[in-house]
Design a protein around this motif. Structure first.
Motif, PDB file in Angstrom:
ATOM      1  N   LEU A 171      65.101  63.112   5.430  1.00 18.96           N
ATOM      2  CA  LEU A 171      65.307  64.558   5.529  1.00 18.96           C
ATOM      3  C   LEU A 171      65.810  65.005   6.896  1.00 18.96           C
ATOM      4  O   LEU A 171      66.090  66.192   7.099  1.00 18.96           O
ATOM      5  N   GLU A 221      61.413  69.145  -1.846  1.00 20.52           N
ATOM      6  CA  GLU A 221      62.066  67.873  -1.524  1.00 20.52           C
ATOM      7  C   GLU A 221      61.041  66.853  -1.032  1.00 20.52           C
ATOM      8  O   GLU A 221      61.081  65.677  -1.428  1.00 20.52           O
ATOM      9  N   GLU A 238      62.187  75.157  -0.806  1.00 20.14           N
ATOM     10  CA  GLU A 238      62.996  74.029  -1.271  1.00 20.14           C
ATOM     11  C   GLU A 238      62.687  72.771  -0.466  1.00 20.14           C
ATOM     12  O   GLU A 238      62.648  71.669  -1.007  1.00 20.14           O
ATOM     13  N   ARG A 239      62.441  72.933   0.842  1.00 22.50           N
ATOM     14  CA  ARG A 239      62.096  71.781   1.680  1.00 22.50           C
ATOM     15  C   ARG A 239      60.778  71.157   1.233  1.00 22.50           C
ATOM     16  O   ARG A 239      60.651  69.931   1.161  1.00 22.50           O
ATOM     17  N   GLU A 240      59.789  71.993   0.903  1.00 26.53           N
ATOM     18  CA  GLU A 240      58.511  71.475   0.419  1.00 26.53           C
ATOM     19  C   GLU A 240      58.695  70.722  -0.895  1.00 26.53           C
ATOM     20  O   GLU A 240      58.074  69.683  -1.127  1.00 26.53           O
ATOM     21  N   TYR A 265      54.312  69.963   7.252  1.00 23.76           N
ATOM     22  CA  TYR A 265      54.597  70.425   5.893  1.00 23.76           C
ATOM     23  C   TYR A 265      53.489  69.983   4.928  1.00 23.76           C
ATOM     24  O   TYR A 265      53.006  70.766   4.104  1.00 23.76           O
TER      25      TYR A 265
END
Length: 204
Positions: free
Chosen positions: A167, A149, A145-147, A177
């Motif tokens: 973030l 975003e 999910e972070r990737e 990332y």
């Protein structure tokens, strides 16, 4: 249909000639044993309608032929005939404009089906290969999910400082990332990463 065969092994070219010998609608008009020779066929006054192209051509690459074909907008349609069944090779070849991809061990029926489909204006990928690329695409689409975003913000034009601030991450973490995503997807720029994310349905 005027057909050319580009493969660095004479025995393979002879085998294809033998497989197609009884077909009245196929006329083999040229052979090539290197990327340079294949490109010369594409540049001829009467280029073939279709070319069977190996990806490995005696120290040169079939990808060079695909690149030339894309730049020159040749009318010749290219079907890859290769030993390589890796999804990465298939994905790259089709992205570069190949109209089909079949394996050398696919047999006469598979080859004829590919030729007929491509000459009718369609695209053809051998069934087992089509399944492998679907699996590979699903693997590429499996991101955190972070990737996701980060990719959404990159698509909006955010630079590393803005990404970090939005973030709540450090710039080094953001860079990490992005480096990981670039390496996993085989891309070298933010634009390529965004285009890949859109193609995979990760972002709109």
């Amino acid at each position: 249909m005027k057909l050319a065969i580009a493969d660095d092994h004479e025995v393979v070219r002879d085998g294809i000639r033998w497989m197609l010998a009884d077909l009245e609608n196929i006329d083999i008009v040229g052979e090539a044993d290197s990327a340079f020779a294949a490109i010369k066929l594409l540049q001829s006054e009467q280029p073939p309608d279709l070319m069977l192209l190996d990806l490995r051509l005696g120290g040169t690459s079939g990808f060079d032929v695909l690149e030339f074909a894309g730049r020159s907008a040749t009318a010749t349609r290219i079907v890859i005939l290769s030993m390589h069944d890796e999804a990465a090779h298939l994905r790259r070849a089709m992205k570069m404009g190949a109209a089909g991809y079949v394996l050398k061990n696919g047999g006469r029926r598979e080859l004829l089906q590919a030729l007929e489909t491509v000459m009718a204006g369609g695209k053809y990928v051998q069934g087992s290969l089509a399944a492998s690329i679907v699996d590979a695409e699903e693997g590429l689409a499996a991101i955190t999910e972070r990737e996701r975003e980060i990719l959404m913000l990159v698509a909006d034009g955010a630079e590393n400082k803005q990404l970090a601030r939005t973030l709540g991450l450090s710039e080094e973490t953001v860079k990490s990332y992005l480096r990981n995503l670039f390496a996993r997807w085989g891309v070298t720029s933010r634009a390529e990463a965004v285009a890949t994310a859109i193609r995979l349905g990760i972002i709109d």
